[in-house]
Scaffold this active site. Structure first.
Site, PDB file in Angstrom:
ATOM      1  N   ARG A 271      40.984  47.792  49.546  1.00  0.00           N
ATOM      2  CA  ARG A 271      39.624  47.771  49.845  1.00  0.00           C
ATOM      3  C   ARG A 271      39.465  48.836  51.206  1.00  0.00           C
ATOM      4  O   ARG A 271      40.441  48.875  51.901  1.00  0.00           O
ATOM      5  CB  ARG A 271      39.367  46.308  50.346  1.00  0.00           C
TER       6      ARG A 271
ATOM      7  N   GLU B 271      30.075  51.125  50.722  1.00  0.00           N
ATOM      8  CA  GLU B 271      29.990  51.822  49.325  1.00  0.00           C
ATOM      9  C   GLU B 271      28.536  51.398  48.799  1.00  0.00           C
ATOM     10  O   GLU B 271      27.986  50.470  49.150  1.00  0.00           O
ATOM     11  CB  GLU B 271      30.940  51.292  48.471  1.00  0.00           C
TER      12      GLU B 271
ATOM     13  N   HIS C 294      34.864  53.778  43.195  1.00  0.00           N
ATOM     14  CA  HIS C 294      35.385  52.457  43.055  1.00  0.00           C
ATOM     15  C   HIS C 294      35.479  52.081  41.586  1.00  0.00           C
ATOM     16  O   HIS C 294      35.375  51.329  40.942  1.00  0.00           O
ATOM     17  CB  HIS C 294      34.547  51.217  43.709  1.00  0.00           C
TER      18      HIS C 294
END
Length: 325
Positions: free
Chosen positions: A237, A266, A285
């Site tokens: 993360r 993000e 991601h």
């Protein structure tokens, strides 16, 4: 009578048909302003929620007095207040296991791409700048035989260790909350303190969840412990890392490079300094982003939700204290 649920993730036709056979589905395809208004309107009657990438806090879930279960299409559960859910006896489930191997593949792809400067040099060719044989200015680093340091030895950490140990002959170093003798036996791995691992590893890979204890775990002090020829990889993360400190370490070449699949915010801002650094490989991601794995995750989430709404214990229950037989 079918229980009403809110689905805020598009599913394959077969999974959608399965949900509709057992529940009354409200589908929200876009979580923009209109979608959030639609969600708020549906919450008062909702018994279940299924989706991903939406922060469900108490202010929102207070609108759902009849809610029984949330099935998250993810392994991470940092978007949820687990204490709040447990107090309300709302079952929270996630989708571990099915994304382990794919995410480890992503981690190793970032190791290879960053060490061998794959993106940077591929762009050199694409931009028609390859006009002579490359020299030391464009050389990368070997991966085989280098020390692989893994911070967070869960399922994904073990899968990464397997690839490094068996596939690339890498000595495995790891740091976790407690030593894991089975990991040490399988991969001839060494357990180290965080400081020692950062000082010794050629590749420092984060594979740990975001919690109150891990947020900001890697900051300027930790990055300063890494060697100038070491490479930093993050598939956990973004908020586990002080991103500004990482940018400074990369900009000043205090570490060789970074492969990043996750970020503090993000999507990554278009003006992020990370995008101007040649020693950074940044991906959006994509840890679990394959057709096969995303379908398996969605199937797992559907299984979890239908089990919970039927009064059964989901296979992947995050807060077992909330379950009442």
């Amino acid at each position: 009578m079918k229980k009403p649920i809110v689905l805020y993730k598009r599913l394959s036709p077969s999974l959608m048909a399965r949900l509709q056979a057992h529940t009354q589905v409200t589908l929200i395809e876009d979580l923009g302003d209109d979608g959030m208004a639609q969600l708020r309107a549906a919450l008062p009657e909702a018994r279940g929620l299924l989706g991903a990438s939406l922060k469900l806090d108490a202010a929102l879930l207070d609108l759902a007095p009849r809610l029984e279960a949330i099935a998250s299409v993810s392994v991470g559960v940092d978007n949820y207040d687990i204490d709040y859910l447990s107090r309300r006896r709302i079952l929270l489930s996630n989708t571990p296991d099915v994304l382990t191997e794919t995410t480890a593949d992503t981690g190793f792809a970032l190791i290879l791409a960053t060490a061998r400067r794959v993106v940077e040099l591929a762009n050199l060719v694409r931009d028609r700048q390859w006009t002579r044989n490359i020299g030391p200015l464009h050389f990368g680093s070997d991966v085989h035989g280098k020390k692989l340091g893994i911070i967070g030895m869960g399922r994904i950490g073990e899968a990464l260790a397997q690839r490094g140990h068996f596939g690339f002959g890498m000595p495995v170093l790891y740091h976790s909350q407690t030593p894991k003798p089975e990991v040490e036996r399988r991969f001839n791995a060494r357990y180290l303190g965080l400081r020692e691992l950062l000082q010794e590893a050629d590749f420092v890979c984060l594979t740990l969840p975001l919690t109150a204890q891990t947020q900001g775990l890697i900051g300027a002090g930790e990055l300063a412990l890494m060697r100038p020829d070491s490479i930093f990889i993050n598939i956990s993360r973004g908020k586990v890392v002080d991103e500004q400190a990482l940018i400074e370490a990369l900009h000043n070449h205090r570490i060789r490079g970074a492969g990043l699949d996750v970020f503090e915010h993000e999507p990554l801002a278009m003006d992020s300094p990370l995008l101007s650094l040649a020693n950074v490989v940044a991906t959006p991601h994509i840890g679990s982003a394959t057709h096969e794995t995303r379908e398996a995750m969605a199937r797992c989430a559907v299984d979890n939700l239908l089990a919970a709404l039927a009064g059964e214990r989901p296979s992947n229950l995050v807060n077992p204290q909330a379950y009442q037989h």
